[in-house]
Write an enzyme that holds these catalytic residues in place. Structure first.
Site, PDB file in Angstrom:
ATOM      1  N   ASP A 104      -0.542   4.551   5.638  1.00 32.88           N
ATOM      2  CA  ASP A 104      -1.877   3.991   5.786  1.00 32.88           C
ATOM      3  C   ASP A 104      -1.735   2.459   5.889  1.00 32.88           C
ATOM      4  O   ASP A 104      -0.698   1.898   5.506  1.00 32.88           O
ATOM      5  CB  ASP A 104      -2.715   4.378   4.563  1.00 32.88           C
ATOM      6  CG  ASP A 104      -4.070   3.695   4.550  1.00 32.88           C
ATOM      7  OD1 ASP A 104      -4.775   3.767   5.567  1.00 32.88           O
ATOM      8  OD2 ASP A 104      -4.401   3.082   3.516  1.00 32.88           O
ATOM      9  N   ASP A 129      -4.887  -0.153   5.510  1.00 28.05           N
ATOM     10  CA  ASP A 129      -5.811  -0.898   4.641  1.00 28.05           C
ATOM     11  C   ASP A 129      -5.694  -0.466   3.180  1.00 28.05           C
ATOM     12  O   ASP A 129      -5.810   0.717   2.858  1.00 28.05           O
ATOM     13  CB  ASP A 129      -7.251  -0.686   5.127  1.00 28.05           C
ATOM     14  CG  ASP A 129      -7.437  -1.169   6.555  1.00 28.05           C
ATOM     15  OD1 ASP A 129      -7.243  -2.366   6.804  1.00 28.05           O
ATOM     16  OD2 ASP A 129      -7.760  -0.331   7.421  1.00 28.05           O
TER      17      ASP A 129
HETATM   18 MG   LIG Z   1      -6.465   2.751   2.908  1.00 27.93          MG
END
Ligand SMILES: [Mg+2]
Length: 237
Positions: A32, A34
């Site tokens: 991932d 963010d």
């Molecule tokens: Mg995230």
């Protein structure tokens, strides 16, 4: 080992750290972006305040109205575009915000505010130091990697460039590109396709229990629940 991978702790997977990741037998890594590779809230809050001040000074939108209409606009866009990358579009948030305050569309406001938001957001982004060490380790071991992320491609590519991810990461898949958001299997499968690997070959690393961890587990991918270290980040400002 203090944190057993995938161990259910009151139904949830415990947060772990990049240094605890076991790469033995791993052929590829899904990540991932963010709040996993950098702390999101610090950047968002900084950019949001800049936008609020600008809107007050140039469009006479009060701080109270800015907060109320932002929340309403964001909620409307989330609901209208649920499950799509554009559900996070600041362009759409600012468009609907202005329409709520003034009763018509103002292209100059929308474009200016979207640019201001992301320019300020990216100006304070810094990669988590543990994440960077991990990416260097991947590179040294020649383990390919792919970002799997919910948002529109243009802004995620700008973040990619700012964080210097092109030096370490091979691919990115966004929810705009996939047409669905995590935890849908399709977006993870698109990452696997780019890496030319199977679920049993890879691990998924992310901060969201619901999106990253549960989504990857649906495909049988081993997961690590990791959140970017904002405490360290603050000391580096
Ligand atoms: Mg995230």
């Amino acid at each position: 080992m203090p944190y057993a991978q995938n161990a259910p702790i009151f139904g949830k997977q415990m947060l772990t750290t990049f240094s605890e990741i076991d790469l033995n037998g791993i052929k590829g890594v899904l990540l991932d972006l963010d709040d996993t590779l950098y702390p999101y809230d610090i950047c968002h809050n900084f950019a949001y305040e800049k936008c609020k001040v600008f809107a007050g000074a140039n469009y006479a939108i009060s701080e109270v109205d800015f907060d109320l209409t932002w929340k309403a606009a964001r909620s409307k866009v989330h609901n209208d575009l649920h499950g799509q990358g554009a559900s996070h579009s600041r362009l759409l948030y600012f468009q609907k915000q202005y329409e709520q305050v003034f009763g018509h569309t103002d292209a100059a406001y929308v474009l200016k505010m979207e640019d201001l938001y992301w320019t300020e957001f990216i100006s304070v982004m810094k990669i988590d130091s543990d994440a960077k060490d991990f990416l260097k380790l991947l590179k040294s071991k020649r383990i390919p990697s792919c970002i799997v992320t919910d948002l529109t491609t243009q802004i995620q590519l700008k973040k990619w460039l700012h964080l210097g991810l092109e030096n370490y990461i091979d691919f990115i898949v966004t929810s705009e590109e996939a047409g669905v958001e995590k935890p849908a299997s399709y977006i993870f499968n698109m990452g696997l396709e780019k890496l030319k690997l199977n679920p049993s070959d890879v691990i998924m690393i992310g901060d969201s229990e619901k999106k990253d961890i549960e989504g990857a587990k649906l495909l049988g991918i081993k997961t690590y629940h990791i959140k970017a270290n904002s405490t360290f980040y603050k000391t580096q400002q």
